[in-house]
Design a protein around this motif. Sequence first.
Motif, short mmCIF file in Angstrom:
data_model
loop_
_atom_site.label_atom_id
_atom_site.label_comp_id
_atom_site.label_asym_id
_atom_site.label_seq_id
_atom_site.Cartn_x
_atom_site.Cartn_y
_atom_site.Cartn_z
N VAL A 249 0.87 -1.19 0.00
CA VAL A 249 0.00 0.00 0.00
C VAL A 249 0.90 1.23 0.00
O VAL A 249 1.81 1.35 0.83
N ALA B 39 0.98 5.33 0.28
CA ALA B 39 0.14 6.46 0.71
C ALA B 39 0.95 7.76 0.68
O ALA B 39 2.18 7.74 0.81
N ASP C 49 -1.81 10.96 3.99
CA ASP C 49 -2.08 9.53 4.18
C ASP C 49 -3.05 8.96 3.13
O ASP C 49 -3.44 7.80 3.19
N VAL D 110 -4.40 7.08 0.10
CA VAL D 110 -3.83 5.94 -0.62
C VAL D 110 -3.65 6.31 -2.09
O VAL D 110 -4.58 6.78 -2.75
N VAL E 111 -2.15 0.55 -4.77
CA VAL E 111 -2.10 -0.73 -4.07
C VAL E 111 -1.69 -1.79 -5.10
O VAL E 111 -2.24 -1.82 -6.21
N ALA F 46 -9.54 -2.32 -2.78
CA ALA F 46 -8.60 -1.20 -2.85
C ALA F 46 -9.10 -0.16 -3.84
O ALA F 46 -9.01 1.05 -3.60
N MET G 123 -10.06 3.62 -2.81
CA MET G 123 -9.41 4.77 -3.45
C MET G 123 -10.44 5.65 -4.16
O MET G 123 -10.32 6.87 -4.19
N THR H 78 -7.81 6.94 3.20
CA THR H 78 -6.44 7.00 3.70
C THR H 78 -6.04 5.56 4.06
O THR H 78 -6.89 4.67 4.16
N SER H 79 -4.74 5.36 4.30
CA SER H 79 -4.31 4.01 4.71
C SER H 79 -4.92 3.68 6.07
O SER H 79 -5.26 2.53 6.35
N ALA I 19 -1.89 -1.93 5.02
CA ALA I 19 -2.30 -0.55 5.35
C ALA I 19 -1.81 -0.20 6.75
O ALA I 19 -1.35 0.92 7.00
N VAL J 20 1.78 0.84 6.82
CA VAL J 20 2.13 2.19 6.36
C VAL J 20 2.58 3.04 7.54
O VAL J 20 3.49 3.86 7.45
#
Length: 463
Positions: free
Chosen positions: A396, A398, A403, A405, A408, A422, A426, A431-432, A453, A456
Amino acid sequence: MSDYDFDVIVIGAGPGGYVAAIRAAQLGLRTSCAESRETLGGTCLNVGCIPSKAMLHASELYDEAASGKLAKLGIKATVELDLDTMHGQRRDAVKGLTGGIEYLFKKNKVEWLKGLAAFTGKDSITVGGKSYRAKNIVIATGSSVTPLPGVEIDEKVVVSSTGALELAKVPDHLVVIGGGVIGLELGSVWKRLGAKVTVVEYLDQLLPGMDGEIRKEAAKIFKKQGLELRLSTKVTGVTVKGGKATVTVEPAAGGAAETLEADAVLVSIGRRPNTDGLALELAGLTTNKRGQIEIDHDFRTAIPGIWAVGDVVPGPMLAHKAEDEGIAVAENIAGLTGIVNHDLIPGVVYTMPEIAGIGLTEEDAKARGEVKVGKFPMMANSRAKTNHEPDGFVKVIADAKTDKVLGVHIIASVAGTMIAQAVQAMEFGATSEDIAYTCHAHPTHSEAIKEAAMAVTGKPIHI
Ligand code: FAD
Ligand code: NAI
């Protein structure tokens, strides 16, 4: 009463065209669709997505039995390949689905104009000797195999993807020219069924356009499976004699040539848009340098009333992209607002494991700004481990500040199914942290996306 025969004529009944025609009819427009093939569904249903997946599925099961993977689960079987039956189920899948589109045309009152269409003016075409006028014409003529200069495709020894789906016997040695999506999917089919497979790729990595780390991991996995990879190597010629091929290769950077002997050669170096024979000039249209028809955000070409979607326009040559464009163009023609988010078109390679990606690669994301990356190996995912599917990982990417995303990328047995969440996340601007705090069912492969995620911010649980 208007002197138009139709509100909309769509040229081509692939995923772009048939979907556009059905949606246009659903919106109350008098619609027809010209298609020169004997069956509807285009490349995808007839010689592309569907028959290739039929062979990938069957060959994967064969490999599981023949290679002893099932025996490890306590399932002992004597395995024999019945290639004719395998081809039969492929043909059945195609017949069922192409027939399904014919049913949908009838149900939605889309008229099938059988034959090759060509423009005679800005609002008129001929099909099968008859002329038709329409207020709107949608070009959805798709794409066909890019030939390799000096290599003649006879669909017997030197085959395109179409011939490679139908080989009557398993070749002893298959040389695949091009380590892209088709080469790896169909190369995998014949490898699993017992062929030696050599993939010759011009670039220094497989799968151009995908995330760099994913490309390296894919090469490692395919090598482990026994595919011979000749990277940074170009094919300069193929000669056929007595049913055998001699393939001449040389280093991409130049150097001494060598030859490979093969029983079959697959040419899979890309596809090019279909516009020959359309007489675009009679409609006032031209193509760009890559042979594509340029469109604006609404799928309008330079000529009012003429629209275009799918493989014939710029963008990835993918069935789901063509379908979404088909819906959007029909909605725009009907005066609604049809939109496709071209930044979020997933790509999936249906090998084992599958390879899937959405959004920016790590390289592209880093070129745009600071990023944080979280990774999680499938080896540490309980379901993948239990199912003996340890290969691959989820990554992932970001934005370091927001943050959000950005991308992926997944290699996993069911990556094609996993990527959907994913894409949706998105699409909603996740965000992640949003993904990390979403409850994922256990035990599923998808938990690896949650863990990636979490990684991250450096806080995965299971690694
Ligand atoms: P097409 O499906 O190519 O359809 C165009 C149609 O127009 C054709 O039926 C053609 O006969 C017809 N036509 C052309 N010119 C004329 C004319 N002048 N008059 C009348 N009819 C005409 N994509 C995926 O997303 N997932 C996959 O798993 C996948 N697997 C694939 C596997 C293989 C082996 C191949 C070759 C492709 C695969 N693709 C896959 C790509 C996918 O098939 C294409 O992106 C998709 O079919 C494009 O849809 P389209 O409607 O633009 O064109
Ligand atoms: P591709 O563009 O995916 O791969 C072609 C490969 O051939 C590239 O890696 C390129 O570097 C290499 N190449 C080009 N010339 C070469 C040469 N002379 N010698 C050696 N290598 C050479 O094209 P492919 O695999 O033919 O697929 C065509 C299209 O069909 C793709 O755009 C893909 O989107 C679509 N498709 C999608 C599938 C999916 O979504 N699962 C499955 C199959 C096809």
